[in-house]
Design a protein around this motif. Structure first.
Motif, PDB file in Angstrom:
ATOM      1  N   GLY A 144      50.533  33.284  54.372  1.00  0.00           N
ATOM      2  CA  GLY A 144      50.270  32.860  53.002  1.00  0.00           C
ATOM      3  C   GLY A 144      50.817  33.880  52.026  1.00  0.00           C
ATOM      4  O   GLY A 144      51.322  34.933  52.412  1.00  0.00           O
ATOM      5  N   PHE A 147      43.852  37.911  35.619  1.00  0.00           N
ATOM      6  CA  PHE A 147      45.072  37.104  35.691  1.00  0.00           C
ATOM      7  C   PHE A 147      44.841  35.941  36.642  1.00  0.00           C
ATOM      8  O   PHE A 147      43.872  35.921  37.388  1.00  0.00           O
ATOM      9  N   SER A 178      41.122  38.408  44.859  1.00  0.00           N
ATOM     10  CA  SER A 178      42.013  37.468  45.538  1.00  0.00           C
ATOM     11  C   SER A 178      41.183  36.453  46.304  1.00  0.00           C
ATOM     12  O   SER A 178      40.139  36.798  46.854  1.00  0.00           O
ATOM     13  N   ARG A 185      53.131  44.537  32.671  1.00  0.00           N
ATOM     14  CA  ARG A 185      53.093  43.555  33.750  1.00  0.00           C
ATOM     15  C   ARG A 185      51.728  43.450  34.431  1.00  0.00           C
ATOM     16  O   ARG A 185      51.564  42.752  35.406  1.00  0.00           O
ATOM     17  N   HIS A 186      50.749  44.183  33.916  1.00  0.00           N
ATOM     18  CA  HIS A 186      49.416  44.169  34.535  1.00  0.00           C
ATOM     19  C   HIS A 186      48.343  43.664  33.576  1.00  0.00           C
ATOM     20  O   HIS A 186      48.289  44.072  32.425  1.00  0.00           O
ATOM     21  N   GLU A 207      47.485  30.992  45.456  1.00  0.00           N
ATOM     22  CA  GLU A 207      47.521  31.524  46.819  1.00  0.00           C
ATOM     23  C   GLU A 207      47.514  30.394  47.851  1.00  0.00           C
ATOM     24  O   GLU A 207      46.462  29.895  48.213  1.00  0.00           O
ATOM     25  N   GLU A 243      42.239  47.898  37.926  1.00  0.00           N
ATOM     26  CA  GLU A 243      43.192  49.000  38.037  1.00  0.00           C
ATOM     27  C   GLU A 243      43.553  49.427  36.625  1.00  0.00           C
ATOM     28  O   GLU A 243      43.746  48.607  35.742  1.00  0.00           O
ATOM     29  N   ILE A 297      53.273  40.952  29.303  1.00  0.00           N
ATOM     30  CA  ILE A 297      52.388  39.975  29.951  1.00  0.00           C
ATOM     31  C   ILE A 297      51.232  39.557  29.039  1.00  0.00           C
ATOM     32  O   ILE A 297      50.680  38.469  29.183  1.00  0.00           O
ATOM     33  N   LEU A 345      51.075  34.252  44.253  1.00  0.00           N
ATOM     34  CA  LEU A 345      52.017  34.290  43.132  1.00  0.00           C
ATOM     35  C   LEU A 345      51.227  34.607  41.868  1.00  0.00           C
ATOM     36  O   LEU A 345      50.283  33.883  41.534  1.00  0.00           O
ATOM     37  N   GLU A 359      57.819  42.747  41.212  1.00  0.00           N
ATOM     38  CA  GLU A 359      57.086  41.913  42.178  1.00  0.00           C
ATOM     39  C   GLU A 359      56.449  40.704  41.500  1.00  0.00           C
ATOM     40  O   GLU A 359      55.648  40.847  40.596  1.00  0.00           O
ATOM     41  N   GLU A 372      41.516  42.739  49.174  1.00  0.00           N
ATOM     42  CA  GLU A 372      42.705  43.559  49.357  1.00  0.00           C
ATOM     43  C   GLU A 372      42.379  44.923  49.950  1.00  0.00           C
ATOM     44  O   GLU A 372      43.263  45.688  50.287  1.00  0.00           O
ATOM     45  N   MET A 380      46.058  33.524  39.749  1.00  0.00           N
ATOM     46  CA  MET A 380      46.886  33.656  40.946  1.00  0.00           C
ATOM     47  C   MET A 380      46.889  32.337  41.730  1.00  0.00           C
ATOM     48  O   MET A 380      45.882  31.646  41.816  1.00  0.00           O
TER      49      MET A 380
HETATM   50  O1  4AD Z   1      50.301  41.575  45.932  1.00  0.00           O
HETATM   51  P1  4AD Z   1      48.908  41.138  45.615  1.00  0.00           P
HETATM   52  O2  4AD Z   1      47.889  42.166  45.363  1.00  0.00           O
HETATM   53  O3  4AD Z   1      48.508  40.199  46.839  1.00  0.00           O
HETATM   54  C1  4AD Z   1      47.305  39.621  47.059  1.00  0.00           C
HETATM   55  O4  4AD Z   1      46.382  39.644  46.317  1.00  0.00           O
HETATM   56  C2  4AD Z   1      47.276  38.801  48.318  1.00  0.00           C
HETATM   57  N1  4AD Z   1      45.873  38.555  48.661  1.00  0.00           N
HETATM   58  C3  4AD Z   1      48.039  37.536  48.090  1.00  0.00           C
HETATM   59  C4  4AD Z   1      48.076  36.652  49.303  1.00  0.00           C
HETATM   60  O5  4AD Z   1      48.751  36.967  50.249  1.00  0.00           O
HETATM   61  N2  4AD Z   1      47.351  35.552  49.279  1.00  0.00           N
HETATM   62  O6  4AD Z   1      48.947  40.148  44.369  1.00  0.00           O
HETATM   63  C5  4AD Z   1      49.744  38.988  44.410  1.00  0.00           C
HETATM   64  C6  4AD Z   1      50.508  38.828  43.115  1.00  0.00           C
HETATM   65  C7  4AD Z   1      51.475  39.958  42.808  1.00  0.00           C
HETATM   66  O7  4AD Z   1      52.689  39.775  43.483  1.00  0.00           O
HETATM   67  C8  4AD Z   1      51.621  39.845  41.314  1.00  0.00           C
HETATM   68  O8  4AD Z   1      52.529  38.818  40.969  1.00  0.00           O
HETATM   69  C9  4AD Z   1      50.239  39.407  40.886  1.00  0.00           C
HETATM   70  O9  4AD Z   1      49.608  38.836  41.997  1.00  0.00           O
HETATM   71  N3  4AD Z   1      49.430  40.528  40.387  1.00  0.00           N
HETATM   72  C10 4AD Z   1      49.156  40.742  39.085  1.00  0.00           C
HETATM   73  N4  4AD Z   1      49.504  40.072  37.973  1.00  0.00           N
HETATM   74  C11 4AD Z   1      49.054  40.542  36.791  1.00  0.00           C
HETATM   75  N5  4AD Z   1      48.265  41.624  36.670  1.00  0.00           N
HETATM   76  C12 4AD Z   1      47.881  42.338  37.749  1.00  0.00           C
HETATM   77  N6  4AD Z   1      47.072  43.389  37.620  1.00  0.00           N
HETATM   78  C13 4AD Z   1      48.336  41.899  39.035  1.00  0.00           C
HETATM   79  N7  4AD Z   1      48.147  42.337  40.303  1.00  0.00           N
HETATM   80  C14 4AD Z   1      48.814  41.492  41.093  1.00  0.00           C
END
Ligand code: 4AD
Ligand code: MG
Length: 478
Positions: free
Chosen positions: A445, A241, A205, A236-237, A245, A230, A463, A448, A401, A165, A243
């Motif tokens: 892409g 977690f 990611s 919500r963080h 993709e 972070e 969360i 989620l 988000e 990222e 993901m």
């Molecule tokens: O928006 P983010 O940072 O996007 C990416 O990482 C891209 N590489 C995704 C891609 O295009 N393939 O994170 C994507 C999603 C967010 O919308 C959120 O739902 C979740 O990951 N997310 C978290 N969930 C829980 N805790 C956190 N610290 C999160 N950070 C992001």
């Protein structure tokens, strides 16, 4: 005799057949009625024991959360609340549970905060039983959705030397004695001597590796753990977690949005179709929780209605520029009710703004597109206006988000220029740039956040309550 699951037993027509069941005692009434649970459903199975024939010593060991095995006959129940019950013929204690010491006495309803501290035992409550069965169903639905669409499930690495990222919020992994790491001639830590011969992090990611795979398999997805250092102590963080993709060759932004919307609706519907009892339970739980709140803060829809609403309505699609206009002109902004006032184009949206758009203005899920390039990642495709990128974020009620994604910059020159502007060394990502050198094509892409999806579908509000063992700042128990 083989053990049957309670979920299946409760659906069986009783005909005095002999069965064996095992589980944990939820309650024991009048030395006669055991409510037994094995985690397959929140519905307990009633076991009837004859206290005249059982030794007192054994009866005393039937305590909350003790593990037992019962063989008996399955009979129609005369009592209300259940269709069947098991008349015990043979009862064995598999594991005792000292009622004086067991921390989870279900009589006085424990708070979610307290349960978080005993996360190893909270699985045994109705709330967390339902949450984690729904989580399981959603994970399965994700795989089913992509499998049916012909996507390839790709495992991207957890250890990586890249910062996907470019946000720099990574956990560093080293085998060095941190008090005494080897140094190079300039006095800097010499990662050449570390385990991997370079500096390595936990992945934030799987996208960049996912893109490499999409450039060969066309349609792929990842589903794995990701890590962010972070320091956001919010509901919500998480620092760890999961993901999902997907990455698709030959997709443009609109195709990307269509897929994300279809997927979200598919998995929510799948959960409703396959886990309705648990969701009904969670819907009631939420209603009770909301009764504690002032009328104005309660949600207008029940959890069930909210989920159905999501299935019946198209998501609203608006550009960042339109959203900024709406926010700037809103009464909320004019009355200075936002903590961060929206004054000019280009500012990043805070979660209060996202929630305003979704919950107050559109009152449905919203897809925001075409953000200013300055507030988005380097890999997003640059629009012709020179100011925005082909990004899309999906915002959900109560969550903010839930999805972040984009069309990717497939033009080598534009990508390199952007990386130079931001200061990302080209040589570090030469493998990534190779995809733009050899057969580049439009592709897109998204990511989620799985726990945010589980939050939405279960109606939980923190969360930390939808992942078995949450990792957050100052907390890595279990
Ligand atoms: O928006 P983010 O940072 O996007 C990416 O990482 C891209 N590489 C995704 C891609 O295009 N393939 O994170 C994507 C999603 C967010 O919308 C959120 O739902 C979740 O990951 N997310 C978290 N969930 C829980 N805790 C956190 N610290 C999160 N950070 C992001
Ligand atoms: Mg994002």
């Amino acid at each position: 005799m083989t053990r049957l699951r309670i979920k299946d037993i409760l659906k069986t027509t009783p005909a005095n057949q002999t069965i064996t069941v095992k589980g944990w005692v939820r309650s024991f009434r009048n030395k006669t009625f055991i409510a037994l649970n094995d985690g397959s459903t929140n519905n307990n199975l009633q076991i009837v024991v004859d206290f005249n024939t059982l030794p007192e010593e054994l009866l005393n060991r039937i305590t909350t959360s003790s593990a037992i095995s019962v063989t008996g006959t399955l009979a129609a129940s005369l009592g209300k609340g259940q269709a069947v019950e098991v008349i015990s013929k043979e009862l064995t204690i598999l594991g005792d549970s000292d009622p004086e010491k067991y921390p989870l006495q279900l009589k006085n309803k424990p708070s979610l905060e307290f349960l978080r501290e005993i996360a190893h035992l909270r699985f045994r409550t109705n709330t967390f039983g339902a949450v984690f069965r729904v989580r399981n169903t959603l994970a399965f639905a994700v795989h089913k959705f992509f499998n049916e669409k012909g996507f390839l499930y790709m495992h991207t690495p957890i250890l990586t030397s890249s910062d996907a990222e470019g946000a720099g919020e990574m956990f560093h992994v080293t085998n060095f004695d941190i008090a005494n790491p080897p140094k190079d001639e300039n006095g800097k830590v010499d990662y050449k001597q570390d385990f991997f011969g370079k500096s390595v992090n936990l992945t934030v990611s799987g996208q960049l590796e996912g893109e490499l795979a999409a450039m060969a398999f066309s349609d792929i997805y990842t589903f794995g753990p990701t890590f962010r250092a972070e320091n956001s102590n919010t509901a919500r963080h998480l620092a760890e977690f999961w993901m999902i993709e997907p990455e698709m060759a030959f997709y443009e932004l609109k195709d990307n949005m269509d897929l994300a919307e279809e997927m979200l609706q598919y998995v929510i519907k799948y959960a409703l179709d396959n886990n309705l009892e648990d969701i009904q339970f969670l819907s009631q739980r939420l209603e009770e929780e909301e009764k504690q709140k002032p009328q104005t803060e309660r949600s207008e829809l029940s959890l069930l209605d909210k989920l159905k609403f999501c299935l019946d309505n198209k998501f609203e699609r608006v550009t960042y520029t339109q959203a900024i206009e709406i926010l700037r002109e809103s009464n909320h902004n004019k009355k200075k009710k936002f903590q961060y006032l929206v004054d000019k184009w280009g500012v990043d949206l805070q979660s209060e703004h996202e929630r305003y758009l979704v919950e107050k203005h559109f009152k449905k899920p919203v897809i925001l597109t075409d953000y200013p390039k300055e507030i988005k990642s380097f890999y997003m495709r640059q629009n012709d206006d020179g100011k925005t990128v082909a990004a899309m974020d999906i915002l959900f009620p109560g969550i903010g988000e839930i999805v972040g994604g984009s069309q990717r910059e497939e033009r080598l020159e534009k990508l390199e220029t952007r990386m130079n502007e931001i200061g990302i060394p080209l040589h570090e990502l030469s493998w990534y740039l190779d995809t733009r050198r050899f057969g580049s094509c439009p592709h897109a892409g998204f990511g989620l956040g799985f726990e945010r999806l589980v939050l939405f579908v279960t109606g939980m509000t923190n969360i930390r309550d939808v992942i078995p063992f949450p990792r957050t700042p100052n907390n890595c128990e279990f």
